[in-house]
Structures are given as C-alpha cells and as structure tokens.
Design a protein around this motif. Structure first.
Motif, PDB file in Angstrom:
ATOM      1  N   ALA A   1      32.418  48.535  30.778  1.00  0.00           N
ATOM      2  CA  ALA A   1      33.150  48.449  32.041  1.00  0.00           C
ATOM      3  C   ALA A   1      32.456  47.522  33.040  1.00  0.00           C
ATOM      4  CB  ALA A   1      33.327  49.838  32.636  1.00  0.00           C
ATOM      5  N   ARG A   2      31.148  47.596  33.123  1.00  0.00           N
ATOM      6  CA  ARG A   2      30.430  46.753  34.082  1.00  0.00           C
ATOM      7  C   ARG A   2      30.532  45.264  33.704  1.00  0.00           C
ATOM      8  NH1 ARG A   2      27.414  49.067  37.903  1.00  0.00           N
ATOM      9  NH2 ARG A   2      27.038  51.304  37.798  1.00  0.00           N
ATOM     10  N   ARG A   3      30.384  44.983  32.421  1.00  0.00           N
ATOM     11  CA  ARG A   3      30.513  43.587  31.999  1.00  0.00           C
ATOM     12  C   ARG A   3      31.931  43.069  32.253  1.00  0.00           C
ATOM     13  NH1 ARG A   3      27.475  42.546  26.211  1.00  0.00           N
ATOM     14  NH2 ARG A   3      25.555  43.684  26.668  1.00  0.00           N
ATOM     15  N   ALA A   4      32.921  43.917  31.951  1.00  0.00           N
ATOM     16  CA  ALA A   4      34.305  43.508  32.158  1.00  0.00           C
ATOM     17  C   ALA A   4      34.576  43.230  33.632  1.00  0.00           C
ATOM     18  CB  ALA A   4      35.250  44.582  31.632  1.00  0.00           C
ATOM     19  N   ALA A   5      34.073  44.102  34.505  1.00  0.00           N
ATOM     20  CA  ALA A   5      34.263  43.895  35.944  1.00  0.00           C
ATOM     21  C   ALA A   5      33.557  42.614  36.408  1.00  0.00           C
ATOM     22  CB  ALA A   5      33.749  45.105  36.719  1.00  0.00           C
ATOM     23  N   GLU A   6      32.358  42.373  35.898  1.00  0.00           N
ATOM     24  CA  GLU A   6      31.630  41.155  36.257  1.00  0.00           C
ATOM     25  C   GLU A   6      32.379  39.911  35.784  1.00  0.00           C
ATOM     26  OE1 GLU A   6      27.806  41.661  34.526  1.00  0.00           O
ATOM     27  OE2 GLU A   6      27.168  43.201  35.972  1.00  0.00           O
ATOM     28  N   PHE A   7      32.974  40.016  34.605  1.00  0.00           N
ATOM     29  CA  PHE A   7      33.743  38.892  34.072  1.00  0.00           C
ATOM     30  C   PHE A   7      34.951  38.598  34.958  1.00  0.00           C
ATOM     31  CE2 PHE A   7      37.437  37.514  31.629  1.00  0.00           C
ATOM     32  CZ  PHE A   7      36.968  36.327  31.076  1.00  0.00           C
ATOM     33  N   LEU A   8      35.678  39.653  35.340  1.00  0.00           N
ATOM     34  CA  LEU A   8      36.839  39.470  36.199  1.00  0.00           C
ATOM     35  C   LEU A   8      36.427  38.884  37.548  1.00  0.00           C
ATOM     36  CD1 LEU A   8      38.790  42.802  35.552  1.00  0.00           C
ATOM     37  CD2 LEU A   8      39.247  40.549  34.555  1.00  0.00           C
ATOM     38  N   GLU A   9      35.351  39.410  38.096  1.00  0.00           N
ATOM     39  CA  GLU A   9      34.881  38.946  39.398  1.00  0.00           C
ATOM     40  C   GLU A   9      34.470  37.474  39.334  1.00  0.00           C
ATOM     41  OE1 GLU A   9      32.039  40.879  42.798  1.00  0.00           O
ATOM     42  OE2 GLU A   9      31.211  40.697  40.776  1.00  0.00           O
ATOM     43  N   LYS A  10      33.752  37.115  38.299  1.00  0.00           N
ATOM     44  CA  LYS A  10      33.323  35.716  38.158  1.00  0.00           C
ATOM     45  C   LYS A  10      34.528  34.798  38.010  1.00  0.00           C
ATOM     46  CE  LYS A  10      30.255  32.692  35.512  1.00  0.00           C
ATOM     47  NZ  LYS A  10      29.271  32.599  34.409  1.00  0.00           N
ATOM     48  N   GLY A  11      35.525  35.254  37.228  1.00  0.00           N
ATOM     49  CA  GLY A  11      36.739  34.457  37.073  1.00  0.00           C
ATOM     50  C   GLY A  11      37.468  34.289  38.394  1.00  0.00           C
ATOM     51  N   ASN A  12      37.531  35.358  39.170  1.00  0.00           N
ATOM     52  CA  ASN A  12      38.180  35.274  40.479  1.00  0.00           C
ATOM     53  C   ASN A  12      37.478  34.275  41.393  1.00  0.00           C
ATOM     54  OD1 ASN A  12      39.945  37.263  39.612  1.00  0.00           O
ATOM     55  ND2 ASN A  12      38.991  38.920  40.779  1.00  0.00           N
ATOM     56  N   ARG A  13      36.154  34.249  41.306  1.00  0.00           N
ATOM     57  CA  ARG A  13      35.376  33.391  42.202  1.00  0.00           C
ATOM     58  C   ARG A  13      35.582  31.902  41.928  1.00  0.00           C
ATOM     59  NH1 ARG A  13      29.768  36.913  42.002  1.00  0.00           N
ATOM     60  NH2 ARG A  13      30.438  38.547  43.445  1.00  0.00           N
ATOM     61  N   HIS A  14      36.117  31.561  40.768  1.00  0.00           N
ATOM     62  CA  HIS A  14      36.434  30.157  40.510  1.00  0.00           C
ATOM     63  C   HIS A  14      37.443  29.625  41.519  1.00  0.00           C
ATOM     64  CE1 HIS A  14      34.243  29.170  36.878  1.00  0.00           C
ATOM     65  NE2 HIS A  14      34.606  30.302  36.318  1.00  0.00           N
ATOM     66  N   TYR A  15      38.233  30.544  42.097  1.00  0.00           N
ATOM     67  CA  TYR A  15      39.273  30.140  43.038  1.00  0.00           C
ATOM     68  C   TYR A  15      38.757  30.051  44.476  1.00  0.00           C
ATOM     69  CZ  TYR A  15      42.442  30.974  39.157  1.00  0.00           C
ATOM     70  OH  TYR A  15      43.082  30.919  37.928  1.00  0.00           O
ATOM     71  N   SER A  16      37.486  30.407  44.691  1.00  0.00           N
ATOM     72  CA  SER A  16      36.917  30.329  46.036  1.00  0.00           C
ATOM     73  C   SER A  16      36.888  28.897  46.547  1.00  0.00           C
ATOM     74  CB  SER A  16      35.494  30.904  46.053  1.00  0.00           C
ATOM     75  OG  SER A  16      35.498  32.274  45.761  1.00  0.00           O
ATOM     76  N   SER A  17      36.498  27.978  45.666  1.00  0.00           N
ATOM     77  CA  SER A  17      36.376  26.585  46.081  1.00  0.00           C
ATOM     78  C   SER A  17      37.729  25.972  46.417  1.00  0.00           C
ATOM     79  CB  SER A  17      35.699  25.763  44.982  1.00  0.00           C
ATOM     80  OG  SER A  17      36.456  25.809  43.792  1.00  0.00           O
TER      81      SER A  17
END
Length: 437
Positions: A171-187
């Motif tokens: 669960a923690r890895r999956a959440a980190e993966f989702l969060e990292k993917g979301n952060r690609h849209y920050s820029s």
C-alpha cells in the motif's frame, strides 16, 4: 517549480483549482490521478497530515475477489478496480518497469480456507458462482491445498477456494507511486499538495449557495469544478463540521473500525506461496456484533463493548516479511497498540500454521512491527460515492472499510466520470449519498 519527487509547497494565499480532493490516502490520491490523466483539469490534494497516515498505510495490501460475493452491490466495482490495477501493472511492464518494485504488485493468487464441512460446502458454492461470473476459481481439497501451502495445517475437513488471478500490493509503495505520478503535473500548473493543512470550513457563494472554496489552516483554495471529500473514517465528522452553520442536514454514518496487523520481519524459515484468509473473515468483515459460534474464528467477544473479532489472514510481502492479521473492533479514533489483540492474532495464526507455535511471540520483539489503522466502516457495508444533496459540486468518496486499496482505482474512475459527465463504467446507484441516510 516543483520536481516530480518533491511536493509542491503550500503558499499562504488564495489559489484556484478545478478540483479539490480532501484526503491523501489511496482513495484521494487515486481520484487526483484519474482527473489528471483523464482530463485537462487542475487538482489540489489537501490533508490534515501526510499520505498513508490513516488506513492506507496500515493495510495488508489485498486486491482480492476471493472475499467478494458474486452479485453483491460492490461486486462490479471491485471487479472493475481489479481490472484497472492489472492494466496499470501491465502498462508498467510494457514500459520496461517493474510493478513489483514500484507497486509491490504480485499475482500470488488467494486462498480462502475453510475447516469445517459447513464452510467447505459454502466455499464450493462460492467457487461455482465465481466461475459462472467469469473468474478463474477452483475448490481445493485438503490434499491439493497441502501441495499449494505445505506450511498450512490441514485435515480431512479442510478445503479452500483458490483464485489464481488475485494479487497483492504494497500500500505504501502504491501510494508513493500515485503521488509521484501526480507530481509530474506540477510543472504544468495542474497539481499541488497541501499537507499538514487541516480543512476548517467551506466557503459558499452568497448568490448561488454553491461551495466555491475551502478554508484550511493556512490557505483559501477555490474550486471551479468539484470538491471531493475522501478523508476515510474522518469524512463523516469532517462533513458535520463543515456543514454546521448551513441549513443542510447530512449525517454520514461512517465510523472508524480499528484493525491490528502483525508484521514479522525476515522470517526466512517460513514460506507462504499465496495470500491466505480464513473463511470466517468474510462474515466478520461485514458484521459489527459478535457472531454465533458457527464462525471459524471463535475469537469474537465484546472486548469492553467494542465487538472485537480476530480472523486469520496471512501474506508475505515483497521484502519477505510475514504479515498476519487481522482484528476488527470499534474503539473510536484510538490507534494505540493493544498487546492482548496482537497476542490473539499470533495465537490464531498458530492454529493454522504449526511452525508459528515453535517460538513465543516474545522472541520477535526486535524484528516485528504492529500496524494499527482505522478502517472507514459503513453500517450497510457499501462505500459512499457521489454528490452531496444540496451541494451539487461537493462529492463524497469514503466508507470502503477494508477494501479501499481493492476499490481505489474503480472508485476514482466512477467519481471522475460523475464530475466530467462521462458514461458510467459501473452503476453508481448503490453508492449514492442521496436516500442512504
């Protein structure tokens, strides 16, 4: 400009996004992701703490259909979610990436174990229904089960439902993966995070009465499209607080259901080939009061009025740790470890795995972890997904109890489709807020 590995820092000002998602657990992060990949909308995720600080981080990581009832109101949503997780894992493989490393994803298959003739008959019926519903499933007799799991104690009455396509996640890895993917849209200016920033109030338009912003401890965040409350077991009390000064009366009866998991690190002398769960777990999952003695666990009691149940669940994670569960009880928002319950989990696991009885739990004092989480429990056993009556642009996504990880991607797709006006892949009617309470 934030990188994809660092959260966008919250600035102390007014900001505007299309969608605001309150809650950074697996449900909230999945919903944010769905809007980001499925539309051109901007999204902000707000949480009073940090990701995985609630039920998500304390979970065992099942993506299982073995424990689901064919034809139940949650069946199609769970099935859709499982398919979406599999598609995500396959897409990572197609990119030359490893879903085991990134998500902790592995298709171990699941075994739902029964130890009485009554349970075996029930499991045989379940397998037949699952096969008729299009799943790969088979009933294993005691001898076949022993071949699959040599460590498991079996006798003539032991049998299991085996679903080879069920899988596990970290669960923690999956959440980190989702969060990292979301952060690609920050820029691109489409994503931001506001962590450790509790939501204080909803700000409504004086003319239309529509919610136009939320006030947090540090910011005012405006929404042009939707506000999604995905705060797990805190969603009900949060909505009560937010609506306190409005004319809207809405009681979301989601409440915390405490669970313990015992993790034994580097237990190399013990091997599990699949995820295992005792048949009685299914009944305990949906029952808030002690069950009759027909239940397999035999460990249900009142526990100071908290309706405690302990059922055997066992998985081996990607690091080779054994994860044993699980308990269920109503203890308010308390997350303290209760050693008496940990001992019950250990004792129950020992009834299924004799090797675990060779050493006392005290021998693992330096190599164990106890996870305690609060599952968002709904009395009718169904999550709440949909718009809040009287507040057309405010949506709820909560009440998944122990199935948040399993149903996360399907819930995100359903919620985003509602907001975007897309055709529904799964009928959302059973999960609607309206008419439930």
């Amino acid at each position: 400009m934030a990188s994809d590995s660092e959260p966008t820092p919250a600035s102390h000002s007014d900001q505007t996004f299309d969608v605001l998602v309150i809650g950074a657990g697996i449900i909230g992060l999945s919903i944010a992701r769905q809007f980001l990949i499925g539309s051109d909308l901007s999204v902000a995720v707000i949480d009073k703490a940090v990701p995985c600080s609630g039920a998500t981080g304390a979970g065992q990581g099942y993506i299982w259909m073995a424990s689901k009832t064919v034809g139940s109101e949650g069946w199609e949503l769970a099935l859709r979610s499982q398919k979406l997780w599999e598609e995500l894992a396959e897409s990572l493989k197609d990119q030359g990436l490893d879903p085991l490393q990134l998500l902790g994803w592995k298709k171990t298959g699941s075994l739902l174990v029964g130890r009485t003739p009554e349970e075996s008959d029930k499991l045989k019926r379940m397998v037949q229904q699952q096969c008729e519903a299009g799943l790969r499933a088979e009933y294993l007799s005691a001898s076949d089960l022993h071949v699959k799991e040599p460590e498991l104690m079996v006798d003539k009455d032991t049998g299991a439902a085996f679903l080879p396509d069920d899988s596990q996640l970290n669960a923690r890895r999956a959440a980190e993966f989702l969060e990292k993917g979301n952060r690609h849209y920050s820029s691109k200016g489409r994503y931001a995070e506001f962590y450790n920033d509790p939501v204080i109030s909803l700000l409504r338009s004086g003319s239309s009465g529509e919610v136009e912003a939320i006030k947090t401890s540090r910011n005012i965040l405006h929404s042009k499209k939707a506000i999604v409350v995905a705060a797990g077991c805190w969603s009900g009390s949060l909505m009560s607080d937010l609506l306190r000064e409005s004319e809207i009366v809405l009681d979301i009866p989601v409440k915390p259901r405490k669970g313990h998991l015992l993790v034994l690190e580097n237990f190399n002398s013990f091997q599990l080939n699949h995820g295992l769960m005792e048949a009685g777990y299914i009944d305990h999952h949906h029952t808030a009061v002690p069950l009759p003695s027909v239940s397999t666990s035999g460990l249900l009691d009142d526990h100071d009025g908290q309706a405690l149940s302990v059922s055997m669940t066992a998985t081996m994670d990607t690091m080779g740790n054994i994860v044993l569960g699980s308990s269920r009880q109503f203890a308010g928002f308390c997350t303290e470890v209760e050693e008496s319950i940990v001992n019950r989990i250990w004792g129950r696991a020992g009834e299924f795995f004799p090797k675990l009885r060779e050493k006392p739990l005290s021998d693992f004092s330096q190599s164990r972890e106890v996870r305690v989480g609060l599952r968002p429990y709904m009395p009718d056993g169904k999550p709440v997904i949909g718009p809040v009556p009287g507040l057309a642009n405010v949506f709820l996504a909560t009440g998944h109890e122990g199935e948040g990880l399993t149903m996360a991607l399907g819930t995100a797709e359903m919620l985003a489709d509602m907001v975007l006006g897309n055709p529904q892949k799964v009928d959302s009617t059973p999960f609607a807020v309206h008419g439930r309470f």
